[in-house]
Design a protein around this motif. Structure first.
Motif: not given
Length: 627
Positions: A450-453, A491-492, A528-531
């Motif tokens: 669960d590596i995330k900011p 997710i992501g 990273n995902l820009n809607p």
């Protein structure tokens, strides 16, 4: 002549029958021997013995007339086998009795064994245990520890610390010490690092003499196979309880609530309706009492086992937790796990208290955090100070991180929350070092998943700390493949092999992928995902930035100096290597650290990232087609 031939045949027939009879009496498996270990019997067998003679997972080897046992893929010499109390004593082959400079080859503690934490089934697959259940209580400890530490300064005569620099040098620098017995986190001196933990079952050694400690190590340590014996002796279900009766050295079974219920039900059926009026409430009362007692015992067992763990953190009562948190008035954050509150230790420092209100699977996420980081001391891994396991309440006490989590610095648009790219670059290296330590620097490989900011915390000097080990898993350091029954993570940031089984097996490379996604967001200071992107090619930032870097075009970010552009480009190239679709194409975390610390001229451009195993083509203003 005929008479002599008949007599000879009768004698031979008699000998064959006698041999068969002897073979039958001994179960068809004569005892084996190797060196000083004689009469090797079930469940053990020597390599080369018939398959029916002993079990495969208890197979021993005979090398140079020495009996060898393989434990977690490491070789140990067998010193003795005690079939009465179900223990076998082994010793690390690197230890030499009269050579005080000889040290064990492997880091081994009680935490390596499945029975260290009571949430694992008693009928677990681990062939050996660190405890023997004696007289209905887990009171017989097979071994205790001797801890070796390296300090960057001299401690002098400091409590349990025995200086051993005369015989041992760690990497040729610092001061070497040995400690007899378990070392708790709060007892580890500042500037000291645990280098080795080794077990011994010779409890009479002198804690103030390294010669005595070394003698104890050379004596070896006992491990138990009582679990295997219990499986044969007691029914394989959750309602039976197996223990060793010390009075006669015999295994005994005790049965739980289901037996009581069945007896009561039989009793009720016999007495018919009249007894039902009185028996049913009685049955319910008994059931509730047994259920509560069983679960209370479960919580206590978790607490007890955590205390017995090497380098275990401090155990607090819930009342102490509440006082430290001042009634839980200052909330630092919340998530799917529960809430985090600011608190203060009696000694002065602030801490963060994590309340697990939604603990999963009989508290396995709680156990997972304590089991993984409870014995880790690394600059880039958050330190677990203590815990509370009181009834259904599960609390974790961490060092306080004044600057909070990384996400607010890389995603915030506020001017007062800003980090320079030099600072972000240093943070990325620190995070990479922390993950590399989890993968390669511990006695057990720790996969975070669960590596995330949000799970990267920053101290007052913006030194990053990897945190939140609720999804972490421990594996032997030489086990490259991980068996998982369900995907885990956010997710992501989750690696594609967690979803698709046709691109590679799950391993430590899943954390590498997550770090790559994190590193990309740190470099770009955006998701990273820009809607809201103007073009579909910009929808997924890694694809868009790849094309720009390959064509050596400037990346439209913020006003950057030439030095900052080099930093950003390096971070992006490394992240593109980390997020390759196939796990085998990604570097290890040790290699990632080298790439980040090295020169950008030494970095090759990786292949373009692919989103899905059967992805078609993604170009500007085209739809995304995938399986």
């Amino acid at each position: 002549m005929r008479n002599s031939l008949d007599m000879m045949w009768r004698e031979r027939a008699f000998m064959v029958v006698l041999l068969l009879l002897v073979r039958k009496i001994h179960g068809g498996c004569p005892s084996s021997s190797c060196g000083k270990i004689a009469n090797i019997n079930y469940p053990f067998r020597l390599k080369g013995d018939p398959e029916e003679c002993g079990e495969e997972r208890y197979e021993l080897d005979c090398e140079n007339n020495v009996t060898v046992l393989y434990l977690y893929s490491a070789k140990y010499h067998v010193q003795a086998i005690n079939y009465k109390n179900y223990t076998v004593r082994v010793v690390d082959p690197a230890l030499q009795h009269h050579n005080l400079s000889s040290l064990p080859l492997r880091f081994l503690s009680r935490s390596n064994f499945s029975d260290t934490y009571k949430y694992t089934s008693f009928y677990d697959s681990d062939p050996y245990q660190a405890f023997v259940n004696v007289d209905k209580n887990w009171e017989y400890l097979s071994f205790e520890h001797i801890v070796f530490v390296n300090c960057n300064h001299s401690l002098g005569e400091k409590g349990k610390y025995v200086e051993i620099g005369e015989w041992v040098k760690w990497e040729g620098k610092g001061y070497a010490y040995a400690i007899g017995g378990d070392l708790k986190a709060e007892d580890l001196e500042v500037g000291c690092e645990v280098k080795l933990v080794a077990p011994t079952s010779l409890s009479t050694f002198d804690n103030h003499s390294y010669t005595s400690m070394h003698t104890a190590l050379a004596y070896g340590f006992e491990i138990s196979w009582i679990q295997q014996a219990c499986q044969k002796h007691c029914p394989d279900d959750d309602d039976s309880y197996c223990y060793l009766d010390s009075s006669n050295q015999k295994l005994k079974c005790r049965y739980g609530i289901l037996l009581y219920i069945s007896v009561i039900l039989v009793y009720i059926s016999i007495l018919w309706a009249y007894k039902v009026l009185f028996g049913l409430p009685f049955l319910i009362i008994i059931f509730i009492y047994k259920w509560r007692k069983r679960h209370t015992s479960m919580y206590e067992n978790i607490e007890n086992y955590l205390q017995q763990n090497s380098l275990a953190p401090i155990r607090y009562s819930y009342k102490e937790i509440k006082n430290m948190a001042g009634g839980f008035k200052e909330k630092l954050g919340e998530g799917g796990f529960g809430y985090v509150f600011k608190a203060k230790l009696r000694s002065g420092p602030y801490v963060a208290i994590k309340m697990l209100s939604k603990s999963k699977g009989n508290g396995q996420d709680f156990i997972s955090e304590v089991a993984t980081i409870g014995r880790i001391h690394h600059q880039n891994v958050v330190r677990l100070i203590g815990f509370c396991a009181s009834g259904s309440k599960r609390v974790l006490v961490y060092e306080f991180m004044p600057n909070g989590s990384l996400d607010k610095f890389i995603f915030s648009k506020e001017r007062n929350i800003h980090l320079s790219y030099e600072k972000i670059y240093n943070i990325s290296i620190g995070v990479a070092r922390g993950i590399a330590y989890l993968h390669h620097g511990c006695e057990m490989q720790i996969l975070h998943f669960d590596i995330k900011p949000h799970n990267i915390l920053l101290d007052e000097n913006f030194i990053p700390k990897v945190s939140d080990f609720g999804l972490a898993k421990l594996y032997p350091i030489d086990n490259s493949i991980v068996t998982m029954t369900a995907a885990r993570g956010t997710i992501g940031y989750m690696a594609p092999e967690l979803f698709y089984n046709n691109i590679g097996r799950i391993s430590h490379k899943a954390d590498v992928y997550s770090f790559g996604m994190l590193l990309m967001e740190m470099a770009s200071k955006r998701k990273n995902l820009n809607p809201h992107a103007d073009h579909l090619s910009q929808l997924y930032f890694p694809l868009w930035v790849y094309d720009h870097i390959r064509e050596e075009e400037d990346i439209d970010m913020e006003d950057l100096s030439e030095e900052e552009k080099i930093i950003v480009k390096k971070m992006i190239i490394v992240s593109l290597w980390c997020i390759q679709l196939k796990p085998s194409d990604r570097p290890s975390m040790n290699r990632v650290v080298e790439m980040l610390e090295g020169d950008i001229e030494d970095l090759e451009m990786p292949p373009k990232p692919i989103l899905f195993p059967d992805e078609m083509m993604v170009t500007d203003d085209q739809t995304i087609n995938s399986s």
